[in-house]
Design an enzyme around this catalytic site. Structure first.
Site, PDB file in Angstrom:
ATOM      1  N   LYS A  97       0.830  -1.393  -0.355  1.00  0.00           N
ATOM      2  CA  LYS A  97      -0.378   0.221  -0.451  1.00  0.00           C
ATOM      3  C   LYS A  97       1.081   1.158  -0.221  1.00  0.00           C
ATOM      4  O   LYS A  97       0.729   1.861   0.488  1.00  0.00           O
ATOM      5  CB  LYS A  97      -0.423  -0.042   0.914  1.00  0.00           C
ATOM      6  CG  LYS A  97      -1.742  -1.631   1.186  1.00  0.00           C
ATOM      7  CD  LYS A  97      -3.139  -1.857   2.162  1.00  0.00           C
ATOM      8  CE  LYS A  97      -3.531  -2.453   2.125  1.00  0.00           C
ATOM      9  NZ  LYS A  97      -3.188  -3.679   2.571  1.00  0.00           N
TER      10      LYS A  97
HETATM   11  O1  LIG Z   1      -9.392  -2.989   1.901  1.00  0.00           O
HETATM   12  C1  LIG Z   1      -8.403  -4.083   2.061  1.00  0.00           C
HETATM   13  C2  LIG Z   1      -6.882  -3.631   1.159  1.00  0.00           C
HETATM   14  C3  LIG Z   1      -6.251  -5.011   1.679  1.00  0.00           C
HETATM   15  N1  LIG Z   1      -6.762  -5.327   3.060  1.00  0.00           N
HETATM   16  C4  LIG Z   1      -4.997  -6.652   3.421  1.00  0.00           C
HETATM   17  O2  LIG Z   1      -5.615  -7.942   2.922  1.00  0.00           O
HETATM   18  C5  LIG Z   1      -5.221  -8.991   4.001  1.00  0.00           C
HETATM   19  C6  LIG Z   1      -6.553  -9.366   4.775  1.00  0.00           C
HETATM   20  O3  LIG Z   1      -6.683 -10.766   5.697  1.00  0.00           O
HETATM   21  P1  LIG Z   1      -7.436 -11.470   6.054  1.00  0.00           P
HETATM   22  O4  LIG Z   1      -6.385 -12.679   6.801  1.00  0.00           O
HETATM   23  O5  LIG Z   1      -8.354 -11.862   4.772  1.00  0.00           O
HETATM   24  O6  LIG Z   1      -8.434 -10.595   6.829  1.00  0.00           O
HETATM   25  C7  LIG Z   1      -5.175  -8.078   4.809  1.00  0.00           C
HETATM   26  O7  LIG Z   1      -3.217  -8.355   4.409  1.00  0.00           O
HETATM   27  C8  LIG Z   1      -5.071  -6.542   4.886  1.00  0.00           C
HETATM   28  O8  LIG Z   1      -4.224  -5.704   4.738  1.00  0.00           O
HETATM   29  C9  LIG Z   1      -7.542  -6.060   3.139  1.00  0.00           C
HETATM   30  O9  LIG Z   1      -7.978  -6.718   4.544  1.00  0.00           O
HETATM   31  N2  LIG Z   1      -8.655  -4.768   3.420  1.00  0.00           N
END
Ligand SMILES: O=c1ccn([C@@H]2O[C@H](COP(=O)(O)O)[C@@H](O)[C@H]2O)c(=O)[nH]1
Length: 283
Positions: A97
């Site tokens: 990001k």
């Molecule tokens: O809008 C967003 C952007 C990035 N993320 C990222 O994805 C993963 C989600 O992890 P989970 O364990 O499946 O919840 C994490 O790295 C976030 O930083 C997001 O969730 N939402």
């Protein structure tokens, strides 16, 4: 010469199915896998994910923060993960990001997108909230290196609407302006372009409410939020409507929680993919 990112992504989604698994080595997951919360534990965790999944799923998405928290040794593990996952056939989206101005954005772009960099990846997540055009150095380098960019559009976190749904000076929402920027960069692409959007699977009716046409953007749509954040595959049809064919659902903790067994990780990814396929159909 290597094909542009959007073409490579479509081809791999067709072959392996539309699923991205996030590699998020939370301290709690390291502990659940019987590993220490240090760089050695991190490496064991992340390389097990690569061994299990890089030959199976279309996309792996290491979350940079969980590597950075171990300092330079953690960043060295990230370099290895990205390199070996790509060698094993997955596309890698590095979720860092990044977002900054001018020459600093150029340096971030060089770090992740210049294919001679130690952190070279297939695609990078970027933050457009310093203004869409602040991303131009990354957009240009990605195009030159045949890489992808995933621009935060409508993120999965509950507080996102405060910024992204706000109405900007032109009368439309901030998110709609970001999507317009992505659409312009993908103009002329017959299918998936190289500039994607991050649109959370948790956001309900926001796309429709804000009058956004995601299908017209030709953006690959990275959809985090499946699993631990509460969305299931069932949410995808409602969130994405006519754009479902371009969706790349993403799940981290729900799949990773099945480890450390390699076959259990593979089965968990398969289950998530099957659930998404039932909603999205074949890509
Ligand atoms: O809008 C967003 C952007 C990035 N993320 C990222 O994805 C993963 C989600 O992890 P989970 O364990 O499946 O919840 C994490 O790295 C976030 O930083 C997001 O969730 N939402």
């Amino acid at each position: 010469m290597i094909a542009p990112f959007g073409i490579r992504l479509r081809s791999l989604m067709n072959k392996r199915g539309a699923l991205c698994v996030g590699i998020d080595p939370h301290a709690s997951l390291l502990s659940a896998w019987g590993l220490d919360d240090d760089a050695r534990g991190l490496e064991r965790f992340a390389m097990t994910c690569v061994e299990a999944l890089a030959g199976q799923v279309a996309v792996l998405k290491p979350q940079s923060a969980f590597f950075e928290r171990h300092g330079s040794a953690g960043v060295a593990v990230l370099e290895r993960v990205v390199r070996e996952a790509r060698e094993a056939g997955a596309l890698v989206i590095t979720d860092a990001k990044r977002g900054d101005i001018g020459s600093t954005m150029t340096a971030y772009a060089q770090a992740y997108l210049d294919q001679s960099s130690p952190l070279a990846t297939d695609a990078l997540t970027v933050n457009p909230y310093l203004g869409y055009e602040s991303l131009r150095p990354a957009l240009d380098l990605a195009a030159a290196q045949r890489c992808g960019i995933f621009v935060l559009g409508l993120t999965s976190n509950p507080e996102a609407g405060q910024v992204q749904h706000a109405v900007g000076p032109q009368g439309g929402s901030v998110a709609a302006a970001i999507v317009a920027g992505v659409s312009a960069d993908n103009a002329g692409c017959p299918d998936l372009g190289d500039v994607g959007l991050v649109v959370g699977a948790t956001i309900g009716s926001a796309v429709t409410d804000l009058g956004i046409d995601l299908a017209a953007s030709h953006a690959p749509l990275l959809a985090p939020g499946i699993g631990a954040q509460g969305a299931g595959a069932g949410e995808l049809a409602k969130v994405f409507g006519a754009a479902v064919r371009n969706v790349l659902p993403s799940s981290s903790r729900e799949v990773l929680g099945a480890g450390p067994s390699v076959t259990a990780l593979q089965d968990a990814a398969d289950r998530t993919l099957d659930a998404c396929r039932a909603v999205l159909g074949e890509p």
